[in-house]
Design a protein around this motif. Sequence first.
Motif, PDB file in Angstrom:
ATOM      1  N   VAL C  27       0.840  -1.207   0.000  1.00  0.00           N
ATOM      2  CA  VAL C  27       0.000   0.000   0.000  1.00  0.00           C
ATOM      3  C   VAL C  27       0.869   1.249   0.000  1.00  0.00           C
ATOM      4  O   VAL C  27       0.644   2.186  -0.760  1.00  0.00           O
ATOM      5  CB  VAL C  27      -0.937  -0.005   1.225  1.00  0.00           C
ATOM      6  CG1 VAL C  27      -1.642   1.325   1.335  1.00  0.00           C
ATOM      7  CG2 VAL C  27      -1.943  -1.091   1.096  1.00  0.00           C
ATOM      8  N   GLY C  30       2.553   2.197  -3.176  1.00  0.00           N
ATOM      9  CA  GLY C  30       1.646   2.034  -4.309  1.00  0.00           C
ATOM     10  C   GLY C  30       1.924   2.994  -5.446  1.00  0.00           C
ATOM     11  O   GLY C  30       1.638   2.681  -6.587  1.00  0.00           O
ATOM     12  N   HIS C  31       2.492   4.174  -5.142  1.00  0.00           N
ATOM     13  CA  HIS C  31       2.727   5.124  -6.213  1.00  0.00           C
ATOM     14  C   HIS C  31       4.078   4.927  -6.865  1.00  0.00           C
ATOM     15  O   HIS C  31       4.430   5.647  -7.777  1.00  0.00           O
ATOM     16  CB  HIS C  31       2.591   6.545  -5.689  1.00  0.00           C
ATOM     17  CG  HIS C  31       3.411   6.814  -4.464  1.00  0.00           C
ATOM     18  ND1 HIS C  31       3.154   6.209  -3.264  1.00  0.00           N
ATOM     19  CD2 HIS C  31       4.472   7.602  -4.274  1.00  0.00           C
ATOM     20  CE1 HIS C  31       4.027   6.633  -2.378  1.00  0.00           C
ATOM     21  NE2 HIS C  31       4.836   7.467  -2.964  1.00  0.00           N
ATOM     22  N   GLY C  36      -0.709  -1.046  -4.931  1.00  0.00           N
ATOM     23  CA  GLY C  36      -1.437   0.109  -4.434  1.00  0.00           C
ATOM     24  C   GLY C  36      -2.565  -0.339  -3.555  1.00  0.00           C
ATOM     25  O   GLY C  36      -2.507  -1.416  -2.969  1.00  0.00           O
ATOM     26  N   GLY C  37      -3.579   0.505  -3.457  1.00  0.00           N
ATOM     27  CA  GLY C  37      -4.643   0.264  -2.494  1.00  0.00           C
ATOM     28  C   GLY C  37      -5.303  -1.074  -2.632  1.00  0.00           C
ATOM     29  O   GLY C  37      -5.456  -1.797  -1.654  1.00  0.00           O
ATOM     30  N   PRO C 115      -0.582   8.969  -2.117  1.00  0.00           N
ATOM     31  CA  PRO C 115      -0.414   7.989  -1.039  1.00  0.00           C
ATOM     32  C   PRO C 115      -1.576   7.978  -0.066  1.00  0.00           C
ATOM     33  O   PRO C 115      -1.956   6.915   0.426  1.00  0.00           O
ATOM     34  CB  PRO C 115       0.879   8.442  -0.357  1.00  0.00           C
ATOM     35  CG  PRO C 115       1.607   9.161  -1.385  1.00  0.00           C
ATOM     36  CD  PRO C 115       0.590   9.833  -2.221  1.00  0.00           C
ATOM     37  N   TYR C 117      -4.740   8.631  -0.747  1.00  0.00           N
ATOM     38  CA  TYR C 117      -5.787   7.836  -1.391  1.00  0.00           C
ATOM     39  C   TYR C 117      -5.499   6.350  -1.246  1.00  0.00           C
ATOM     40  O   TYR C 117      -6.372   5.557  -0.911  1.00  0.00           O
ATOM     41  CB  TYR C 117      -5.854   8.150  -2.883  1.00  0.00           C
ATOM     42  CG  TYR C 117      -6.569   9.404  -3.231  1.00  0.00           C
ATOM     43  CD1 TYR C 117      -7.860   9.616  -2.793  1.00  0.00           C
ATOM     44  CD2 TYR C 117      -5.971  10.362  -4.023  1.00  0.00           C
ATOM     45  CE1 TYR C 117      -8.519  10.761  -3.125  1.00  0.00           C
ATOM     46  CE2 TYR C 117      -6.624  11.514  -4.358  1.00  0.00           C
ATOM     47  CZ  TYR C 117      -7.897  11.715  -3.901  1.00  0.00           C
ATOM     48  OH  TYR C 117      -8.549  12.847  -4.225  1.00  0.00           O
ATOM     49  N   ASN C 118      -4.225   5.990  -1.500  1.00  0.00           N
ATOM     50  CA  ASN C 118      -3.867   4.577  -1.438  1.00  0.00           C
ATOM     51  C   ASN C 118      -4.150   3.997  -0.079  1.00  0.00           C
ATOM     52  O   ASN C 118      -4.699   2.903   0.049  1.00  0.00           O
ATOM     53  CB  ASN C 118      -2.390   4.397  -1.751  1.00  0.00           C
ATOM     54  CG  ASN C 118      -2.168   4.200  -3.214  1.00  0.00           C
ATOM     55  OD1 ASN C 118      -3.078   3.739  -3.898  1.00  0.00           O
ATOM     56  ND2 ASN C 118      -1.012   4.545  -3.694  1.00  0.00           N
ATOM     57  N   GLY C 122      -6.834   1.213   0.605  1.00  0.00           N
ATOM     58  CA  GLY C 122      -6.376  -0.059   1.157  1.00  0.00           C
ATOM     59  C   GLY C 122      -7.212  -0.476   2.349  1.00  0.00           C
ATOM     60  O   GLY C 122      -7.640  -1.627   2.454  1.00  0.00           O
TER      61      GLY C 122
END
Lengths: 161, 112, 145, 105, 88, 512
Positions: C27, C30-31, C36-37, C115, C117-118, C122
């Motif tokens: 997570v 993720g970028h 990611g999430g 991040p 958002y991720n 998640g």
Amino acid sequence: MRYITMFILSLIFWLLLTFDLTVPNIIVGTVSSIICSLFFGRFFITNVYKLLQPRRYFWFVIYLFVFIWECIKANLDVAYRVLHPAMPIRPGIVKVKTTLKSDLAKMLLANSITMTPGTISVDIIDDNLYIHWIYIRSEDPEIYTGMITGAFEKYIKRIIE
Amino acid sequence: MIAYIMCFILFLVGLYGVITRRNLVKIAVSLSIMEISTFLFFALIGYIDGGIAPIVDPADPAKTYVDPLPQALILTAIVIGLATTAMLMAVIIRLYRKYGTFDIREIKKLRG
Amino acid sequence: MKGMTLIVKKTTQLIGGMIFMYGIYVVAHGHLTPGGGFAGGVIIAGSFILITLAYGDDFLKLVGEKAGTTMVESFATIMVILIATSGFLFGTRIFFNNFLPKGVVGHLVSAGVLPLYNIFVGTEVAASIFIIFLSLIIFKEESSK
Amino acid sequence: MISLIFITIGILFNLLGCIGIIRLPDTYNRLQAATKCVTLGCCSILLGVVFHFGFSDAGTKVLVAIPILFFASTVGAHALIRGTYHFGIKLGNKSVKDDYKDALK
Amino acid sequence: MSNYLNILLYIQIGISVVCMYRIIRGPTIPDRMVGADIFGILVVGICAIISIQTERSFILDIGIAWIILSFIGTLTLAKYLTGKKLNE
Amino acid sequence: MNPLIPLFVVTPLVGAFLIMITGRFIKESDKYLTSFVLLFLVFISFYSLLTTGENLSVYKVGGWEPINKVPIGIYMVMDGFTSIFVCIINLIGFLSAFYSSSYIKRYTAGNYFYALFCLMIAGMNGVVLSGDLFNIFVFLEISVISSYALVAFGVEKNELEASFKYQVLGGLASFLILFGIGFIYWKTKTLNIADIKEVFNAGYDKSYYLFVQILILSGFGLKAAIIPFHAWLPDAHSSAPSPISAMLSGVLIKAVGIYVIIRLFFNMFAVSEGMAILITTLGTLSMVIGVFLAIGQWDIKRLLAYHSISQMGYVVLSVGIGMTLVSRGANQEVASLAIAGGIFHLINHAAFKGLLFLNAGAIEYTIGTRDLKEMGGLAKSMPVTSATSFIASMSISGIPPFNGFFSKLIIIIAAIMAKFYLLAALAVIVSIITLASFLKFQRYAFYSKSDVMKNPQIKEVPFPMVFSMVILSIICVLLSLLAIPDIRDAILTPAVNILTDPIKYSSIIIGQ
């Protein structure tokens, strides 16, 4: 105490995984380790002080070498049985009594047995291990107990108990 | 080209399953097969010969990447497919509890 | 004895934490990497599922019951929407506006709000997958009564 | 170079496991052959990857992966063989001994 | 070097395809599950070899995630095989 | 950049998840929250209906501006046609939610119901507003998945089976749509509707284009239940709780089916004569077959569901006539008239079909059955329900002072002016059969003598249900004002213009 152990272990795991010693990474690692220890710490190892005795690590390294050797032997054994045209197998489930007491030690023993020549542990009920053996060499409980567990039991006893 | 034909065949296999099977769970599995063939088709249309996965490497950004947009679309579609499948399975389990069978011929109260 | 055998129990103790940390790693990075999430959330939910399988419902009493998971899920979704709306409030009246500084490509703290958002996606995915698992298990238990 | 040797060894073990899973007569014996050979083979491949990447982020990641792989496969094999026994699959007709049957009663 | 790696990769993929034989053919349900378990482990090997071939380390991430999910799947199926409820 | 546009999606989403949290702590907060959210949406949708007019406002999510006139972000578009739809969705949604606040007491887990309801509203608003093919798919799935759950909300045998059928056919439709989107993306490398139009204008492959059109038409046709794909509709619409039936029949099949078909075939594909004739044929078939299937039904809600198919047939028929005329390039006024008639009938159908389902729900709420043979003589004990249902029945069968008459009249006049005499005759005949069918409904339910009316327990339904029904019947009467040319020019003509003009939509969006 258990929670702290879990915290340290997961932090080490995180650092190995990311391999990055910058400040933001360590902060993220610390926070997530705390969350991890809150969730999973309850289930972890009971006797923490044993982790602080260096000779256990020494035996652990020796154990690793023994274990790898047994593993390779196991594979050659299986290779022999698979490639032989007549397939010399004589399978069955045998009962083995162990002298180990703690749960963690039993688990390690069972996993080791799974990786050694022609054996998979099926179940543990109290002190008895039930083991599926691809080629039963002897019918005598004394002899086959020595054959299966003998290589590991003494090392595991020194590592964990 | 053969990959496109294969994924169309997969779609037809799923359609055949939805039409001919009599078991509720098998119908759900056939739907999943159709779904996956659609995802496969999306992955194929973004492919560029000689391209690599579209993760930008800071050291060497000038490489040929495959088209990342279809992959993002598939991820969204996979999540939607997960929701649909979970919903379908929940309904199937409830139906099983009511009727005690998975056979669609016995679950036929509604007609027309 | 609840759950599975001793071997499985002890091993899940060892490996559950590892899986959880790996999920967080997926997570949080993720970028920078694939994943990611969604992928990380599935792995985090996997660690909970593993413990639940091995220990029966002991673990559920620790985390809270099914209701608690619903709460976590709703909360995480609201947080995602709130982050989207924060672009509306601080930025130029645009949803999903990336108003934080972007940073350097390849660093852990970069890419603005992605991040965040991720992390919440998640959480949301982990909670919802775990709730799907629990619902199916509870369905099975009720139906076989 | 050393990584290639490890990978080759690993693939040889995998091949053995694969032959085992095809040739052996019943589920228990297939599990025996497959688990051991394939686990060791894949661990060996991962070791090759460690030697290839050296002590970098990828290398340590693989080092972390090895214990996960090891525990996953052994515990998976254990759970599967127990499940198979409880599912009611009989031991193959070559087998000579069954102590577990008594323990379950 | 890369040619040799290619050959190894093809052998590994061939092995996992042969594993598929057991999944499709397997006379009983546990046989299929054994096939699926072994297949899950073999995929990690494929991921590792591809990561060396393309020199991109994130493919290893995919391998680790795969083994974790495959492990959970195996445990769940084993739980199903024993035919017991969650709390037994 | 109109900041109101995303609020149509964001507000119900926030509402849905807030309900899940507050519903656990504060009792009965869910219904007030839902009603409040939807009332807010009704206000802003009417505001945007009044302010939009001939304008077309675009909202770029995330602030991604186009590069070299190629749009790269997600676009949300509000034009005349969209604003009409937004009004219908939120108005019917608000009335249904208010109606449910007393109807839903029969079920447990009210907060799940309201959360799913808000999600469905959010999905439909999203479908209508988005100017991007893939987002149409995503929002469509959000609304449709929540409607699956809502159809199965009663967890009895009928509901579950209807939901299963709906899900299998809905899944099939989704994958057909996804395949169509994939084929479009393959050739054009873009997903924005306006941009696709530009790419297609530059030239295309005929057979490929036809294949894509067939995929899209069958996918959305399945969602809209046009006749060869109608199998799921009667079960799903009759099994759901009554407010949900009103939403499904009144709004959902329009928003996710008819709206997208009209939008894509006018504004994305170039209008072609063969496709237009195919759509007209499908519309005629659903109009005729739907009404014949409806005659034999004795279950109220199944009867209404079959009539939904038939009335949707009217809409598709008139839009098809308009499309045919546009493709021939002649008689633009008649084409505009036909399309206006279609949209007018669509609005009317939302009003009266929603009202009829709410009536059916009231009857079921009071006497506990949906079988026409077991009821009768309810006119004395339930005067409001009886009166509103009379208005709705007269509307749907086209009796003069009510709205259904005017829209049907416009459709028939347009058909005659376009020289489709057979279709005009069929429309009249279907209208008469509809009248007969609803006379049966009125007579058996409200006027005939039976044992039920002697039961003193039966009385009028509670206030929220009465309120919703009365408001909807007033709307039914007021909508006939749309037939007056000035009002029609203000509301319907912008929608028709944006559809019939081949380049306006894409050129404005690309130009911004």
